[in-house]
Write an enzyme that holds these catalytic residues in place. Structure first.
Site, short mmCIF file in Angstrom:
data_model
loop_
_atom_site.label_atom_id
_atom_site.label_comp_id
_atom_site.label_asym_id
_atom_site.label_seq_id
_atom_site.Cartn_x
_atom_site.Cartn_y
_atom_site.Cartn_z
N ASP A 291 0.71 -1.26 -0.03
CA ASP A 291 0.10 0.07 -0.18
C ASP A 291 0.71 1.12 0.20
O ASP A 291 1.99 1.19 0.25
CB ASP A 291 -0.86 0.34 1.66
CG ASP A 291 -1.87 1.30 1.26
OD1 ASP A 291 -2.46 0.92 0.26
OD2 ASP A 291 -1.92 1.48 2.02
N GLU A 338 0.97 -0.29 -4.95
CA GLU A 338 0.06 0.72 -4.85
C GLU A 338 0.48 2.31 -5.25
O GLU A 338 0.81 2.79 -4.20
CB GLU A 338 -0.73 0.09 -3.70
CG GLU A 338 -2.59 1.79 -3.20
CD GLU A 338 -1.72 2.85 -3.60
OE1 GLU A 338 -2.10 3.48 -4.60
OE2 GLU A 338 -1.51 3.00 -2.54
N ASP A 392 -11.45 1.52 -1.58
CA ASP A 392 -11.32 2.69 -1.32
C ASP A 392 -12.68 3.53 -2.13
O ASP A 392 -12.58 4.77 -2.17
CB ASP A 392 -10.21 3.34 -0.80
CG ASP A 392 -8.85 3.05 -0.11
OD1 ASP A 392 -10.23 2.94 0.80
OD2 ASP A 392 -8.32 3.18 -0.06
#
Length: 495
Positions: A291, A338, A392
């Site tokens: 991430d 990401e 998200d």
């Protein structure tokens, strides 16, 4: 090789016991993936949830989430009696997780199972504790102390414990020995179930894509046990904290509040803390999504105590030196970067230097506030992973209903969307048909669900991380339809 998969958090699986678990329903979902020609199951972090029930604000980078332990599996192995958990209240809505009920009831049940496990499986427990001692002992003591002090963050504990004075730690271990044993047992049970689930998935030809949060929670065993890895002052308070700057999505930016890494200190010992963390994740997953990849290039630092993110500034991260060290120590690994958000030329250069696939999100390609970001399919390289949306983002149907009308019009024209086919199927078809090596769809989009099924809305509190599939959705009909689409675009696994 072109391939496909589905994004579905373990917590979102159907279950009569309040939350998705690693039991029969998880294996049933693996069977669904196999039947539908999917090669990957992408999940969210499986670590214990902390503030806001977020898997990205965990008490540990290493521990497993006790809520995911399957109670029926414990009963079949003789560690529980059905009446010890089936008569408890696990919530009235099968499509929502009630974390309050979980917190009140789950640990009561797990304490029963843990005592029996300790008596019946002492050798297995001893082996696990020995193999995982590098993180397990600090985590078990951290959780025992957290319970002792009513859930207060470690920064509010008595000073000798905050500073980890040897005598204070020894006294705490002696006084809290039963609690420390409980937390060790829970982790042993968790990872036994996880290993069996992962083995089952791999035998079915399904690989698991795990998720490693970039930052760790300030209230975690990670920071408490090794504060020198972080930018803390002499009182063990953060000097600056993590977030992202103001943009078209958030006028005040995002104030995450995580402590920042002391990259100079980390570099001096070959990033040993990070190497342990990544190596552990690569043992429990087949592929690792990291991430907030841009944080390795530069990270946004906000003064501790600020009310929002407007007063922050960018600071340099470790850059390619970090990933050279990863490859030198751990070898070449299957990692997804990401790389969403505002990307500078230096972030793009870093991604190219690593060779990792980045991420493309179709919904973001039509956002009028973020032009030229490279999220439209005609701009994709092959070495990327395409999503309609991630945890998200809104679902496709929710996005079509609530996004600005000009954005929806652009998507409709570009993707040739129509209501007869279904907007969600049209957008997924465009992702599958792109040149991206890997295409991952959210389960909510396969089911055609709206915003009520959204996993997370960043910078908000409330119903985040609560959505669950209703029972009976992994049907043969849906599997056949999905398999046909996967075959149509050359994404079936090789036999």
């Amino acid at each position: 090789m072109r391939s496909a998969g589905i994004l579905l958090p373990v917590t979102s699986l159907p279950s009569p016991w309040g939350v998705g678990t690693m039991g029969r329903t998880a294996r049933g979902f693996v069977d669904f993936l196999h039947r539908s020609g999917q090669s990957y199951w992408q999940i969210l972090p499986i670590c214990p949830t902390g503030y806001g029930n977020s898997p990205y604000q965990s008490f540990s980078s290493f521990a497993g989430n006790p809520y995911l332990i399957d109670l029926d599996t414990l009963a079949r192995s003789g560690l529980l009696e059905p009446g010890e958990y089936q008569t408890l209240d696990w919530g009235s809505d099968p499509e929502k997780v009630d974390y309050g009920l979980l917190y009140r009831n789950r640990y009561t049940v797990l304490r029963i199972a843990a005592k029996r496990y300790e008596r019946r499986c002492p050798a297995r427990l001893a082996d696990f504790c020995r193999e995982q001692a590098s993180w397990l002992e600090d985590y078990a003591l951290f959780m025992a102390l957290k319970d002792r002090f009513g859930g207060a963050p470690w920064t509010e504990w008595p000073l000798p414990l905050r500073r980890r004075e040897p005598q204070a730690l020894a006294d705490a271990r002696a006084q809290l020995e039963p609690e420390v044993r409980f937390w060790r047992c829970v982790q042993a049970i968790f990872f036994e179930q996880w290993e069996k689930l992962k083995t089952y998935a791999n035998r079915q030809g399904v690989q698991i894509i795990g998720d490693l949060p970039f930052y760790v929670s300030g209230d975690s065993a990670d920071v408490w046990a090794d504060p020198g890895q972080f930018q803390l002052d002499e009182n063990l308070q953060p000097i600056e904290v993590a977030g992202c700057p103001p943009d078209g999505f958030a006028a005040g930016g995002q104030l995450w509040g995580n402590p920042l890494f002391d990259w100079e200190r980390m570099k001096a010992d070959g990033y040993a803390w990070w190497m342990r963390r990544i190596a552990f994740q690569l043992r429990i997953y087949d592929v690792l999504r990291i991430d907030h990849f841009r944080g390795f290039d530069s990270y946004y630092a906000i003064p501790y105590g600020a009310q929002d993110a407007r007063g922050g500034r960018w600071r340099p991260g470790p850059g390619i030196d970090f990933f050279k060290e990863v490859e030198r120590q751990l070898g070449r690994q299957n990692i997804i970067a990401e790389d969403l958000g505002f990307l500078t030329p230096s972030v793009r250069t870093l991604l190219a230097q690593t060779g990792f696939p980045g991420m493309k999100v179709l919904e973001l390609g039509f956002d009028s506030r973020d032009t030229g970001s490279g999220y439209l399919p005609h701009t994709y390289p092959r070495n990327c992973v395409v999503y309609t949306g991630t945890h998200d983002n809104d679902t496709v149907q929710g996005w079509m209903a609530h996004a600005p009308r000009e954005d929806v019009a652009r998507a409709t024209a570009y993707l040739r969307l129509n209501e007869a086919e279904g907007y969600h199927w049209g957008m997924m078809r465009s992702a599958w048909g792109s040149v991206a090596d890997l295409a991952i769809m959210q389960m909510q989009d396969l089911l055609g669900l709206g915003s009520e099924a959204r996993i997370n809305t960043p910078s908000t509190m409330g119903d985040n991380w609560t959505w669950r599939c209703r029972p009976g959705v992994f049907t043969d009909q849906l599997a056949d339809t999905l398999r046909a689409e996967t075959a149509q675009y050359g994404r079936l696994p090789e036999t």
